[in-house]
Write a protein that holds these residues in place. Sequence first.
Motif, short mmCIF file in Angstrom:
data_model
loop_
_atom_site.label_atom_id
_atom_site.label_comp_id
_atom_site.label_asym_id
_atom_site.label_seq_id
_atom_site.Cartn_x
_atom_site.Cartn_y
_atom_site.Cartn_z
N UNK A 88 18.35 -21.46 84.48
CA UNK A 88 18.91 -22.56 83.68
C UNK A 88 17.79 -23.47 83.18
N UNK A 89 17.65 -23.62 81.84
CA UNK A 89 16.56 -24.47 81.32
C UNK A 89 16.63 -25.91 81.80
N UNK A 90 17.85 -26.41 82.07
CA UNK A 90 17.97 -27.80 82.53
C UNK A 90 17.31 -27.96 83.90
N UNK A 91 17.57 -26.96 84.78
CA UNK A 91 16.95 -26.97 86.12
C UNK A 91 15.43 -26.93 85.98
N UNK A 92 14.97 -26.02 85.13
CA UNK A 92 13.51 -25.86 84.95
C UNK A 92 12.89 -27.16 84.45
N UNK A 93 13.62 -27.84 83.53
CA UNK A 93 13.09 -29.08 82.97
C UNK A 93 12.96 -30.17 84.05
N UNK A 94 14.00 -30.27 84.91
CA UNK A 94 13.92 -31.25 86.01
C UNK A 94 12.69 -31.00 86.88
N UNK A 95 12.50 -29.73 87.25
CA UNK A 95 11.38 -29.40 88.14
C UNK A 95 10.05 -29.74 87.47
N UNK A 96 9.91 -29.33 86.22
CA UNK A 96 8.65 -29.55 85.52
C UNK A 96 8.41 -31.05 85.31
N UNK A 97 9.45 -31.77 84.90
CA UNK A 97 9.29 -33.21 84.68
C UNK A 97 8.83 -33.92 85.95
N UNK A 98 9.47 -33.59 87.07
CA UNK A 98 9.13 -34.26 88.32
C UNK A 98 7.70 -33.90 88.74
N UNK A 99 7.35 -32.63 88.60
CA UNK A 99 5.98 -32.23 88.96
C UNK A 99 4.96 -32.96 88.10
N UNK A 100 5.27 -33.12 86.81
CA UNK A 100 4.35 -33.83 85.91
C UNK A 100 4.15 -35.27 86.35
N UNK A 101 5.27 -35.90 86.74
CA UNK A 101 5.16 -37.30 87.15
C UNK A 101 4.26 -37.43 88.37
N UNK A 102 4.36 -36.49 89.31
CA UNK A 102 3.49 -36.54 90.48
C UNK A 102 2.04 -36.27 90.08
N UNK A 103 1.82 -35.34 89.15
CA UNK A 103 0.46 -35.05 88.68
C UNK A 103 -0.16 -36.29 88.06
N UNK A 104 0.62 -37.02 87.24
CA UNK A 104 0.11 -38.24 86.61
C UNK A 104 -0.33 -39.23 87.68
N UNK A 105 0.49 -39.31 88.72
CA UNK A 105 0.17 -40.18 89.86
C UNK A 105 -1.19 -39.86 90.43
N UNK A 106 -1.41 -38.56 90.67
CA UNK A 106 -2.65 -38.14 91.31
C UNK A 106 -3.85 -38.46 90.45
N UNK A 107 -3.66 -38.36 89.11
CA UNK A 107 -4.79 -38.58 88.23
C UNK A 107 -5.06 -40.07 88.02
N UNK A 108 -4.12 -40.90 88.40
CA UNK A 108 -4.27 -42.33 88.15
C UNK A 108 -5.40 -42.95 88.97
N UNK A 109 -5.89 -42.26 89.95
CA UNK A 109 -7.02 -42.79 90.71
C UNK A 109 -6.82 -42.58 92.19
N UNK A 110 -7.82 -42.86 92.96
CA UNK A 110 -7.73 -42.63 94.41
C UNK A 110 -6.64 -43.50 95.03
N UNK A 111 -5.98 -42.91 95.99
CA UNK A 111 -4.98 -43.68 96.74
C UNK A 111 -3.66 -43.76 96.03
N UNK A 112 -3.57 -43.29 94.79
CA UNK A 112 -2.31 -43.41 94.07
C UNK A 112 -1.31 -42.38 94.59
#
Lengths: 258, 255
Positions: free
Chosen positions: A234-258
């Motif tokens: 289901x593309x909707x399921x895939x989109x949820x997973x990818x969106x959430x993973x992206x948000x965590x990735x952004x967090x990690x790149x925001x700097x140490x301790x983020x």
Amino acid sequence: MIEIDRVSQVFQTSARSDHLALSDISLSVEEGAFVSILGPSGCGKSTLLYIVGGFVNPTSGIAKMKGKTITGPGPDRGPVFQEFALFPWKSVLGNVMYGPRQQGVRAVDAEAQSRALIEMVGLKGYENFYPKELSGGMKQRVALARTLAYHPEVLLMDEPFGALDAHTRTRLQNDLLNIWERDRKTVIFVTHSVDEAVFLSDKVVMMSRSPGRIRQIVDIELPRPRRRTELLLDPRYQKFVVDIERMFDDDDEAGPGA
Amino acid sequence: MRPRILPTDVLLGTAPIALVLALWQGLVSFGFAPVTLLPPPGIVFGRLLQQLVTSTFQQEIVATLIRLFGGFLIAVVFGVGIGIAAAASPAINSVVRPIVRVLAPLPKVALYPALLLLLGFNHESKITLVAADALFPILLSTYFGASTVEQKLIWSAMAAGTPRREILFKVVLPAAMPSILTGCRIGLVISCIVVFLAEMITSTDGLGHVLVTAARTFQAVDMFVPLITISLLGLILNGLLQAVRSYLLRGFPEV
């Protein structure tokens, strides 16, 4: 059903330094909802669950269950731990019967109920086995049955499938959903797996680390009953997973301790 | 699922004992020790069988066993009780800890003359000495076991509705059982040693007294008979404890 109001938790790590594990968390969980708390290790997600369970008192703020402040553990909130925490001196049946017996259910009735629950989690025939004789997946099934046996209104699941291999994990996720879809108990489910959170939940609470804060709450609007094979395509399921993973990735790149 | 005792294990277990007996026989046969001072094993075991059927020797065994069991059981009751209480309550622990630290390394046998004066030459003084010596290993291992109980076992029981005061008996005690029984095993061996020692020092009966009496009159054979008897008793008691242990710990992973 559960109201968490500006809860913070400070742990003293040594004589001089304190560690802020949870910072100003507010969250409400509706009755019958399946809510996952998702975050990297060390973000305090388990601590939050222990506060709801009444095992840990928050440093500040309050947690309420049905309007009453939580001051300690109680059979209205049933925990399931990653480590299973089965009583090694009791058989499978003895473990499952423990709760009902503590609730004052007569032995005959407690045994009948427990046998039915053991069958429901797929362990018929293992009633007289000891936990050490079971595999990890089977132990977690017993732990789930032991908790369901005293009819908690809320299930508190602390990375329950974290110690299991991928195959067993998938099977238990499916079985948990089947059981949950029957009586729709409120569930708070702590995990660090994005797939698991999206697959199971109505709502995913994303947490960030140091200090533990709620980053975002995502409503998973996917139809139920959910079937894994359909959902993965289901593309909707895939989109949820990818969106959430992206948000965590952004967090990690925001700097140490983020 | 339980590990089976294989015949080869039994064979391997008896081999060292056979070796000791062979060495003993060898010392006598090759003239390293005179037969009058070190009688060969055959003669000693023959004498043992003779003695075992006499009521006087049986009474000596009974006297030793009463003291051994009396002291050991007192040590179990107090050791487990104090150990659990100390693990459960920081206040009790802060009282118990310094006392244990001072008394545990003390050679309890040094108290024996005082005990004799206080309690007399009968069972009481020996039972007290055995209890005092067996107490500490049981207490320490109970404390260790009870204070390392997995937190989540306690949480699981509390969530199921077990009140805090019942947690001690319903979770902590059974969860600490492997450590408690290890302590008991050590305590039992110590009890065997101490009861014999006390009887050797001052007593009017018991296996230790039989040995000392025989030694003073140069009855070498009679000297070895109580020695063998206490070894056999220790072996039997350890076997019994092992049976209790494997029953109580049937659900626990390999112990």
